[in-house]
Design an enzyme around this catalytic site. Sequence first.
Site, PDB file in Angstrom:
ATOM      1  N   ASP A 183      49.336  10.676  -5.022  1.00  0.00           N
ATOM      2  CA  ASP A 183      48.845  10.177  -3.741  1.00  0.00           C
ATOM      3  C   ASP A 183      49.912   9.290  -3.120  1.00  0.00           C
ATOM      4  O   ASP A 183      51.071   9.305  -3.549  1.00  0.00           O
ATOM      5  CB  ASP A 183      47.544   9.387  -3.976  1.00  0.00           C
ATOM      6  CG  ASP A 183      46.584   9.468  -2.805  1.00  0.00           C
ATOM      7  OD1 ASP A 183      46.939   8.990  -1.714  1.00  0.00           O
ATOM      8  OD2 ASP A 183      45.474   9.998  -2.982  1.00  0.00           O
ATOM      9  N   ASP A 192      41.529  -6.110  -8.377  1.00  0.00           N
ATOM     10  CA  ASP A 192      40.612  -5.162  -9.018  1.00  0.00           C
ATOM     11  C   ASP A 192      41.345  -4.031  -9.727  1.00  0.00           C
ATOM     12  O   ASP A 192      40.713  -3.176 -10.350  1.00  0.00           O
ATOM     13  CB  ASP A 192      39.659  -4.570  -7.975  1.00  0.00           C
ATOM     14  CG  ASP A 192      38.194  -4.888  -8.264  1.00  0.00           C
ATOM     15  OD1 ASP A 192      37.919  -5.481  -9.318  1.00  0.00           O
ATOM     16  OD2 ASP A 192      37.339  -4.531  -7.438  1.00  0.00           O
ATOM     17  N   HIS A 214      45.554   4.746   1.291  1.00  0.00           N
ATOM     18  CA  HIS A 214      44.855   5.873   0.673  1.00  0.00           C
ATOM     19  C   HIS A 214      44.956   5.844  -0.849  1.00  0.00           C
ATOM     20  O   HIS A 214      43.951   5.948  -1.557  1.00  0.00           O
ATOM     21  CB  HIS A 214      45.399   7.183   1.227  1.00  0.00           C
ATOM     22  CG  HIS A 214      44.539   8.367   0.922  1.00  0.00           C
ATOM     23  ND1 HIS A 214      44.767   9.195  -0.159  1.00  0.00           N
ATOM     24  CD2 HIS A 214      43.435   8.856   1.539  1.00  0.00           C
ATOM     25  CE1 HIS A 214      43.853  10.154  -0.185  1.00  0.00           C
ATOM     26  NE2 HIS A 214      43.033   9.973   0.838  1.00  0.00           N
ATOM     27  N   ASN A 228      34.764  -8.333 -13.716  1.00  0.00           N
ATOM     28  CA  ASN A 228      35.706  -9.415 -13.433  1.00  0.00           C
ATOM     29  C   ASN A 228      35.210 -10.362 -12.346  1.00  0.00           C
ATOM     30  O   ASN A 228      35.926 -11.250 -11.910  1.00  0.00           O
ATOM     31  CB  ASN A 228      37.082  -8.854 -13.052  1.00  0.00           C
ATOM     32  CG  ASN A 228      37.046  -7.987 -11.810  1.00  0.00           C
ATOM     33  OD1 ASN A 228      35.986  -7.605 -11.332  1.00  0.00           O
ATOM     34  ND2 ASN A 228      38.212  -7.672 -11.275  1.00  0.00           N
ATOM     35  N   ILE A 230      34.589  -9.915  -9.187  1.00  0.00           N
ATOM     36  CA  ILE A 230      34.997  -9.701  -7.803  1.00  0.00           C
ATOM     37  C   ILE A 230      34.995  -8.221  -7.468  1.00  0.00           C
ATOM     38  O   ILE A 230      35.088  -7.368  -8.360  1.00  0.00           O
ATOM     39  CB  ILE A 230      36.414 -10.267  -7.509  1.00  0.00           C
ATOM     40  CG1 ILE A 230      37.449  -9.621  -8.430  1.00  0.00           C
ATOM     41  CG2 ILE A 230      36.440 -11.770  -7.631  1.00  0.00           C
ATOM     42  CD1 ILE A 230      38.883  -9.987  -8.086  1.00  0.00           C
ATOM     43  N   ALA A 318      42.313  22.659  -3.498  1.00  0.00           N
ATOM     44  CA  ALA A 318      40.902  22.820  -3.852  1.00  0.00           C
ATOM     45  C   ALA A 318      40.514  24.283  -4.010  1.00  0.00           C
ATOM     46  O   ALA A 318      39.655  24.630  -4.825  1.00  0.00           O
ATOM     47  CB  ALA A 318      40.024  22.149  -2.797  1.00  0.00           C
ATOM     48  N   SER A 362      38.357  12.822   0.115  1.00  0.00           N
ATOM     49  CA  SER A 362      39.329  12.191  -0.787  1.00  0.00           C
ATOM     50  C   SER A 362      38.624  11.314  -1.804  1.00  0.00           C
ATOM     51  O   SER A 362      38.961  11.317  -3.000  1.00  0.00           O
ATOM     52  CB  SER A 362      40.315  11.327   0.016  1.00  0.00           C
ATOM     53  OG  SER A 362      41.309  12.102   0.620  1.00  0.00           O
TER      54      SER A 362
END
Length: 443
Positions: A183, A192, A214, A228, A230, A318, A362
């Site tokens: 990506d 995070d 993205h 965590n 958050i 795909a 996505s």
Amino acid sequence: MRGKPHGTRLWLRFGLAALLALTAGLNISTASARNDNEAEAVTQKEPEAKRRLLVMLHLPTPHFRPDVSYSGGYANDVSRTARRRIAEELARTHGLKLLEDWPMPVLNVDCFVMEETETTSEAQMMETLSKDARVAWVQTINTFDAQAKNDPLFPVQPVNKYWQLDDVRKIATGRNVVVAVIDSGVEIKHPDLAGQVTLNQNFIDGNPYVGETHGTGVAGVIAARAGNGIGIEGIAPDTHVMALRACWQEPENKTRCNSFTLGKALNFALTQGVQVINMSLSGPPDRLLKQLLDAAISRNIKIVGAMDPKRADGGFPASHPGVFAVADSKTTQLASDILVAPGRDIPTTAPGARWNFVSGSSYSAAHISGMMALLSELKPSASLAQVRADLVVNPVNQSDANISGQVNLCATLHRVTHKCACSCQLATPAASALPSTTLATHP
């Protein structure tokens, strides 16, 4: 088009945003709310692909190569000089300019990027080069787009509502599984995602590795840290993410890739022992990428691709046999082997230690990649056909139990483990396994 939300919906939207901001202790930004300076900071220049070709040269048989341990670069390849000379000779003979190259040992070829400098038509040049015995094949450089949307945000519907993640954690978390995210760049120091990305690699020459919208969002859906205090929780928070930057961010948060950058990233992933590859992008069929995908499928690697609703076949990769094709809940006219996962109003990680609400297939694909990480932890040796047979879905068309639809993660995990952590109801007329015929040609 959607109408304007009612007053209650507006208050709910702002209330949810405020609550997430308070719990995170950090700011939330949306794609539409970012200022021009921030957008420019992450925007990359598109690698020029006009009038350029990919020319594949045959590599020597691996048994006779001194660099058989190669895993993704030229550092240990003592025969590079000889192959480079062949490419330079071809370029001179045919009036081309040699730009860059990359070895693809997975396919036993070297990939050279050449630019046309003469007035010969592209088709004629490709035909001429293809007749040279040293050339495996020639192709154009195709462009691929990330399947994200920049629509106004609507009230968030957390995946926990559909997949009961708190209960799923009792069964699997993706431990010891490696997921390659091919990506745009992932912000590896995001609060995070800190510690979740075990390797990052940049396959775009001339552009530095940066955290982009993205790639950061896709990685967050798959593997954001749990517990965590958050932000959000990923589907598989104990998964190791391999962030392979083969795409770049353009103005207006568009994300683009091409055949060469994606080929380099796929070739690298195949040498690193990954179990899952997420490709939240779509474009035209591509010979180089097809062969790399077939090599991955033959190695039992789970490839997840995002459907493009604008293309009749859902777009490539795909549409490629053996790829787990994924659509969001708003996609219509689904084929029988398409998976549906949450893909609207999804909260996820964003550059600048922030969180966004996002939509698009996505992010549906990222949900399925997270699920594939859970299944890889539970049944690491399962064949791709068996994985597909284990999936339980709620059909979009309730009158047809054979059509694919919304994945029922709890029922799938029950089918795999026979444990009732979050669901003890298996296949019914409205929930069935997917057909496994898609993988028949790829044992």
